[in-house]
Design an enzyme around this catalytic site. Structure first.
Site, PDB file in Angstrom:
ATOM      1  N   THR A 208       0.849  -1.202   0.000  1.00 16.96           N
ATOM      2  CA  THR A 208       0.000   0.000   0.000  1.00 16.96           C
ATOM      3  C   THR A 208       0.879   1.245   0.000  1.00 16.96           C
ATOM      4  OG1 THR A 208      -1.924   1.040   1.048  1.00 16.96           O
ATOM      5  CG2 THR A 208      -0.276   0.127   2.540  1.00 16.96           C
ATOM      6  N   ASN A 209       0.334   2.391   0.345  1.00 15.83           N
ATOM      7  CA  ASN A 209       1.104   3.640   0.351  1.00 15.83           C
ATOM      8  C   ASN A 209       0.630   4.534   1.497  1.00 15.83           C
ATOM      9  OD1 ASN A 209      -1.152   5.345  -0.633  1.00 15.83           O
ATOM     10  ND2 ASN A 209      -0.970   3.983  -2.403  1.00 15.83           N
ATOM     11  N   ARG A 210       1.136   5.752   1.522  1.00 14.50           N
ATOM     12  CA  ARG A 210       0.928   6.614   2.702  1.00 14.50           C
ATOM     13  C   ARG A 210      -0.397   7.386   2.704  1.00 14.50           C
ATOM     14  NH1 ARG A 210       6.006   7.071   5.026  1.00 14.50           N
ATOM     15  NH2 ARG A 210       7.701   6.609   3.585  1.00 14.50           N
ATOM     16  N   SER A 211      -1.242   7.173   1.740  1.00 14.55           N
ATOM     17  CA  SER A 211      -2.463   7.993   1.685  1.00 14.55           C
ATOM     18  C   SER A 211      -3.390   7.702   2.871  1.00 14.55           C
ATOM     19  CB  SER A 211      -3.213   7.722   0.379  1.00 14.55           C
ATOM     20  OG  SER A 211      -4.462   8.353   0.412  1.00 14.55           O
ATOM     21  N   ALA A 274      -4.753   7.318  -3.903  1.00 17.09           N
ATOM     22  CA  ALA A 274      -3.410   6.941  -4.349  1.00 17.09           C
ATOM     23  C   ALA A 274      -3.513   5.485  -4.781  1.00 17.09           C
ATOM     24  CB  ALA A 274      -2.411   7.127  -3.223  1.00 17.09           C
TER      25      ALA A 274
END
Ligand code: PMT
Length: 397
Positions: A208-211, A274
Site C-alpha cells: 500500500t502507500n501513505r495515503s 493513491a
C-alpha cells in the site's frame, strides 16, 4: 458555518436534555451568538441556570415573566438565524407539526423564519408510533432538517433507535445541510476515490502507500456542502458525512470496478485516491515463509488505470478530475497527466513535503485546466483546499 450567526437552541423534556449543554458550548466555540429556550418539562432534566451560564444569556422559559420586552417570542424569533430543537420529544414534535403554539418555545419557533433543525430523541416504540412518524414526515415537508436519531443504549436499558446523536455529529451534519441548501451541485452526482489501495501479497500482507484518505474525505464533504449526492469510494474508514455514501474497497481492481459502475450515472468523477500502479502477479494462498537466508523477489503486474479509463469514456456532460502526486518537476508531470488521462482538471501536489500532501491535515496544490493558466492554492487545511477546488469544478461545464 455558525460564526457570528444568531443561534437559538430549544430544549425539550428528555433525559437527553443534558446533551444540549454540550451543543451550546460547541456553538459558542464555533463563534455563534447563542440563546436558549426551554419547555417546562426540559427544566426537570437540566436547569436553566446551566444553560444561561453556558450561553451567556437569559434563558427563555415563559412567555409572560422575566423579560422587559412585551412580545419576547417575536423578538427572539426575529433575532434567530438558525433554530435547533435538541432534543425534541414526541410531544414537541407533534405540536410543531400541527401548528400548536402554547408556550414560549413553540410560539417563538412558529414566529421565526430561521433555518430549523430538529433532533428527535425518545423511546424506540414512541419513535415508531405512526403518529410520531407522520409528524416527523410533516416537519420534513415543511422544510425542517431532521437529524435522524441514533441506534444506541437507551435510558430504558437496551439498544434500539431513539438515542440523541452526539452534539458534534448534530453540528457537523447541520453545517453540511445548511451549506447545501442553495448549493450549486443540487441534483448532481459526484463520485470521489480516497485512500491508498491495498494489493494483497498473501493472507497476511499487502502492498500500500501513505495515503490517509483525508483529501478525498475533504472533497466529499465540500461536494456534499454544495448539495451534491456523493459516492465516496474509499479504502479508509474515517467519518460519516451527511449526503455522502461510503463504499469501501481494498484493491485497485475493486476500486476500478466500483468507480466505473458508479460513473455511468455520475456527473463528476474526482480521483483523489493513491492507486497502486502495480499488484503482485499472484496472491499466495498461504503466508509466504522465509527461505533460509534468501530474500524475496516479487513479480508485479500493472493495475488498471481508473482515471484514464474513465477519462477516455466520459460523455460530454461529465467532468473528470485527477490528482498528481509528484516529488519533482511537478507542473511538467501534472500537465502530462492532464493530457494522458483525458482529465478536465488536474490537481498537482508535492508529496515530498511532510506538512502537506500525504497524511497531513493541510495541502498546497496547483490546479491545471486545459487552456487556462495554472492556479496555485497556497498551504491551507484540506477542507479549505477542497472547497476551493469544488468552486473551480462548477465553472468547468
Ligand atoms: O490521502 P491523503 O493522505 O490526504 O493524501 C492526499 C493525496 C496526496 C493522496 C492526494 O492529494 C493525491 O495526490 N492523490 C493522487 C495520488 C496518486 O495516485 O497520484 P498519481 O500521480 O500516482 O496518479 C495520477 C492520477 O491517476 C491520480 O488521480 C490517481 O488517483 C489516478 N490513478 C493512478 C493510478 C491508477 N492505476 N489509477 C488511477 O486512477
Amino acid at each position: 458555518m455558525f460564526k457570528e450567526k444568531n443561534v437559538l437552541v430549544m430544549v425539550s423534556g428528555s433525559v437527553a436534555a443534558y446533551k444540549s449543554a454540550t451543543l451550546v458550548r460547541l456553538l459558542i466555540k464555533s463563534g455563534a451568538n447563542v440563546r436558549v429556550g426551554m419547555t417546562t418539562a426540559a427544566q426537570e432534566f437540566i436547569t436553566s441556570k446551566t444553560l444561561s451560564i453556558l450561553s451567556g444569556n437569559d434563558v427563555l422559559t415563559d412567555l409572560f415573566v422575566g423579560h422587559t420586552s412585551d412580545i419576547v417570542h417575536i423578538d427572539w424569533a426575529k433575532w434567530a438565524d438558525i433554530i435547533f430543537v435538541v432534543p425534541a420529544t414526541a410531544n414537541l414534535i407533534g405540536k410543531l407539526a400541527q401548528g400548536i403554539a402554547d408556550d414560549a418555545v413553540t410560539a417563538t419557533i412558529m414566529a421565526s423564519t430561521a433555518d430549523k433543525i430538529i433532533a428527535p430523541a425518545m423511546n424506540d416504540n414512541m419513535l415508531a408510533n405512526p403518529a410520531v412518524m407522520r409528524n416527523i414526515a410533516t416537519l420534513k415537508k415543511d422544510g425542517w432538517f431532521v437529524i435522524e436519531s441514533a441506534v444506541g443504549f437507551l435510558a430504558e436499558g437496551y439498544i434500539a433507535q431513539g438515542r440523541l446523536p452526539e452534539p458534534i455529529d448534530i453540528l457537523q451534519q447541520s453545517a453540511v445541510r445548511l451549506r447545501a441548501k442553495n448549493g450549486m451541485l443540487i441534483g448532481k452526482k459526484v463520485i470521489i476515490t480516497a485512500g491508498g489501495t491495498r494489493e494483497d501479497l498473501d493472507p497476511v500482507r499487502y502492498l500500500t502507500n501513505r495515503s490517509s484518505g483525508k483529501m478525498g474525505y475533504a472533497l466529499a464533504r465540500a461536494a456534499a456542502e454544495m448539495g451534491a449526492e456523493v459516492a465516496l469510494i474509499t479504502t479508509i474508514v474515517r467519518e460519516n458525512i451527511f449526503g455522502v455514501t461510503n463504499i469501501f474497497v481494498n484493491s485497485a481492481q475493486e476500486m476500478f470496478d466500483v468507480a466505473t459502475h458508479e460513473f455511468a450515472t455520475a456527473d463528476v468523477f474526482i480521483s483523489a485516491a493513491a492507486v497502486s500502479d502495480f499488484k503482485p502477479a499472484e496472491i499466495a494462498v498461504h503466508k509466504i515463509k522465509k527461505q533460509a537466508d534468501d530474500g524475496l523477489t516479487l513479480n508485479l503486474v500493472q493495475n488498471p488505470d481508473i482515471l484514464r479509463t474513465i477519462g477516455q469514456s466520459k460523455k460530454s456532460h461529465q467532468i473528470v478530475i485527477g490528482f498528481a502526486a509528484e516529488t519533482q518537476e511537478i507542473l511538467v508531470h501534472g500537465q502530462d497527466k492532464l493530457i494522458k488521462k483525458h482529465a478536465d482538471m488536474l490537481i498537482t501536489n508535492d508529496v515530498s513535503q511532510s506538512d502537506t500532501g500525504f497524511s497531513s491535515d493541510d495541502n498546497a496544490v496547483t490546479i491545471l485546466i486545459p487552456n487556462r493558466s495554472p492556479e496555485t492554492l497556497p498551504k491551507a487545511s484540506k477542507i479549505d483546499i477542497a472547497r476551493a477546488i469544488m468552486t473551480r469544478v462548477i465553472t468547468l461545464k
